[in-house]
Design a protein around this motif. Structure first.
Motif, PDB file in Angstrom:
ATOM      1  N   SER A   1      43.080 -74.027   4.799  1.00 20.46           N
ATOM      2  CA  SER A   1      44.021 -74.424   3.588  1.00 20.46           C
ATOM      3  C   SER A   1      44.912 -73.588   2.870  1.00 20.46           C
ATOM      4  O   SER A   1      46.098 -73.725   2.558  1.00 20.46           O
ATOM      5  CB  SER A   1      42.867 -74.594   2.516  1.00 20.46           C
ATOM      6  OG  SER A   1      42.410 -73.523   2.038  1.00 20.46           O
ATOM      7  N   LEU A   2      44.747 -72.094   2.901  1.00 25.49           N
ATOM      8  CA  LEU A   2      45.483 -70.992   2.635  1.00 25.49           C
ATOM      9  C   LEU A   2      46.630 -71.068   3.334  1.00 25.49           C
ATOM     10  O   LEU A   2      47.937 -70.973   2.986  1.00 25.49           O
ATOM     11  CB  LEU A   2      44.836 -69.678   2.680  1.00 25.49           C
ATOM     12  CG  LEU A   2      45.829 -68.520   2.361  1.00 25.49           C
ATOM     13  CD1 LEU A   2      46.283 -68.632   0.784  1.00 25.49           C
ATOM     14  CD2 LEU A   2      44.947 -67.165   2.391  1.00 25.49           C
ATOM     15  N   ALA A   3      46.664 -71.208   4.768  1.00 32.81           N
ATOM     16  CA  ALA A   3      47.874 -71.263   5.766  1.00 32.81           C
ATOM     17  C   ALA A   3      48.780 -72.228   5.362  1.00 32.81           C
ATOM     18  O   ALA A   3      50.160 -72.075   4.959  1.00 32.81           O
ATOM     19  CB  ALA A   3      47.366 -71.169   7.116  1.00 32.81           C
ATOM     20  N   GLY A   4      48.276 -73.447   5.189  1.00 32.42           N
ATOM     21  CA  GLY A   4      49.016 -74.632   4.713  1.00 32.42           C
ATOM     22  C   GLY A   4      49.676 -74.462   3.415  1.00 32.42           C
ATOM     23  O   GLY A   4      51.044 -74.796   3.256  1.00 32.42           O
ATOM     24  N   ASN A   5      48.752 -74.114   2.387  1.00 31.27           N
ATOM     25  CA  ASN A   5      49.451 -74.199   0.969  1.00 31.27           C
ATOM     26  C   ASN A   5      50.586 -73.004   0.905  1.00 31.27           C
ATOM     27  O   ASN A   5      51.525 -73.160   0.379  1.00 31.27           O
ATOM     28  CB  ASN A   5      48.372 -73.789  -0.002  1.00 31.27           C
ATOM     29  CG  ASN A   5      47.675 -75.324  -0.221  1.00 31.27           C
ATOM     30  OD1 ASN A   5      48.315 -76.159  -0.937  1.00 31.27           O
ATOM     31  ND2 ASN A   5      46.631 -75.516   0.443  1.00 31.27           N
ATOM     32  N   ALA A   6      50.192 -71.863   1.422  1.00 30.74           N
ATOM     33  CA  ALA A   6      50.960 -70.586   1.399  1.00 30.74           C
ATOM     34  C   ALA A   6      52.462 -71.151   2.340  1.00 30.74           C
ATOM     35  O   ALA A   6      53.392 -70.568   1.741  1.00 30.74           O
ATOM     36  CB  ALA A   6      50.226 -69.469   2.046  1.00 30.74           C
TER      37      ALA A   6
END
Length: 415
Positions: free
Chosen positions: A142-147
């Motif tokens: 989720s962090l990778a995608g949103n970032a």
């Protein structure tokens, strides 16, 4: 942030100004909690105003969130996930009314998108260009995608047991992925050292108090989707403790602002192979003990939970119930959700539903109760265990006689 009063330590009670890069209490190292001015919120928003809003994401609840503005908000639509009344499954389980909140529909297929979207906004407010975290899988992806959607670099630490589907997401989103040969505790420790060394923005939910504020939006949505008439119970799978604490915070926010007139009881569900939070809550103590991480539900396989105190307090304050379920019970819940509600859940995502079934069987909740089960992640996150739960397909050469034989062996009767 006119809606925010301060950040208060959950251990020593000291308060501090809520800066974008606020983490733990500088006095005792305790976890912080963001406190709001509910009179201010009530002066700016009513539930009728909220229902008229066009924004169809978690950002529709801006008055309840600790953000200065929309900033570098991710371009992904996080939140406002589907909410179903699962009549067939509810009847099968013996529940009065059962609702499913399917957060596996979020952009990277888990509830953790809510926390990561908040992390991106706070990182921008703090003037950072790189965000890092440790994760058993879902927080990482989720962090990778949103970032990536907002133009941030990421460094993400995962234990080597993380499912390939989740690691594949990380790599596709361009994250710098470090697979740590060890437990989640080993992974967390290394990520903390790296974050301190290079000054990255810390997305670790147990360290960063703002992450829980993102997660709580699932509870705000549940209230609105129920037309502000709360169910008796809300069931949630529990690992690090941040999600159940966030869910409880969201319900308390809605209650304090006058949007709902009662609070639900929480059903805290952990795997019987790793249940340190439930063990402490059942014993009515904050003195939790580390446990081994023995469960197929990797997203909640946390033997050393970093947000245990908030989680235990949430269970206590809600007069909640603790239920531990086996891996077989989790696999059964995956089948029940898929075949009776059309919802595809990963093991941790189905754990809340497994807990409802077991709680009813144990007589812990009344059979005419109304319950929300939060599905925290999509089954495509872990296809190996999905196949384990559902079984292998029929595999035969293209011959009708073999098809008829296969149907007979499986007990399939056709005219």
């Amino acid at each position: 942030m006119k809606n925010v009063i301060d950040a208060r330590c959950t251990l020593c009670g000291h308060t501090f100004e809520a800066h974008p890069d606020t983490t733990v209490c500088p006095d005792c190292g305790g976890i912080l909690d963001i406190e709001y001015d509910y009179d201010y919120i009530k002066s700016k928003l009513t539930k009728y105003d909220l229902m008229d809003r066009n924004e169809r994401s978690m950002w529709r609840y801006m008055e309840f969130l600790p953000v200065e503005g929309i900033g570098k908000r991710p371009r992904l639509r996080v939140g406002m996930s589907p909410f179903y009344e699962a009549e067939r499954l509810g009847k099968l389980l013996g529940v009065g009314t059962l609702y499913i909140k399917d957060d596996g529909i979020n952009p990277t297929a888990s509830l953790k998108d809510r926390a990561s979207a908040m992390a991106v906004v706070k990182a921008e407010e703090a003037g950072k260009d790189t965000i890092a975290c440790s994760s058993t899988g879902n927080a990482a992806s989720s962090l990778a995608g949103n970032a990536a959607a907002a133009g941030f670099s990421t460094y993400i630490f995962v234990p080597s047991r993380a499912p390939k589907g989740k690691v594949a997401q990380l790599m596709m989103f361009g994250a710098n992925v470090i697979s740590v040969q060890g437990s989640y505790e080993d992974t967390f420790r290394l990520s903390a050292e790296a974050i301190d060394r290079w000054g990255w923005y810390n997305r670790n939910a147990a360290i960063n108090p703002y992450l829980m504020e993102g997660k709580k939006t699932v509870a705000l949505e549940i209230c609105e989707q129920l037309n502000f008439k709360m169910t008796d119970y809300v069931a949630i799978s529990v690992g690090d403790g941040c999600t159940i604490a966030g869910v409880w915070k969201g319900f308390k926010d809605m209650y304090a602002a006058g949007f709902i007139d009662r609070l639900p009881r929480l059903i805290s569900v952990q795997a019987s192979g790793c249940y340190p939070i439930n063990a402490a809550a059942a014993a009515h103590t904050l003195d939790w003990k580390p446990q081994e991480e023995n469960t197929i539900a990797d997203s909640i396989a946390v033997g050393v939970p970093r947000n245990a105190i908030k989680a235990i307090k949430a269970i206590e304050e809600s007069n909640g119930i603790t239920v531990n379920v086996s891996d077989d019970e989790i696999l059964e819940a995956m089948r029940l959700l898929g075949r009776n509600a059309g919802v595809f859940a990963e093991p941790a995502g189905a754990t809340g539903t497994a807990g409802i079934k077991k709680a009813i069987e144990l007589g812990l909740i009344e059979k005419d109760a109304s319950i929300v089960s939060v599905v925290t992640g999509n089954g495509l996150k872990d296809v190996n265990n999905a196949i384990k739960a559902a079984g292998e397909p029929i595999s035969i050469p293209a011959e009708m006689d073999l098809l008829l034989d296969a149907f007979e062996k499986k007990g399939i009767k056709l005219p």
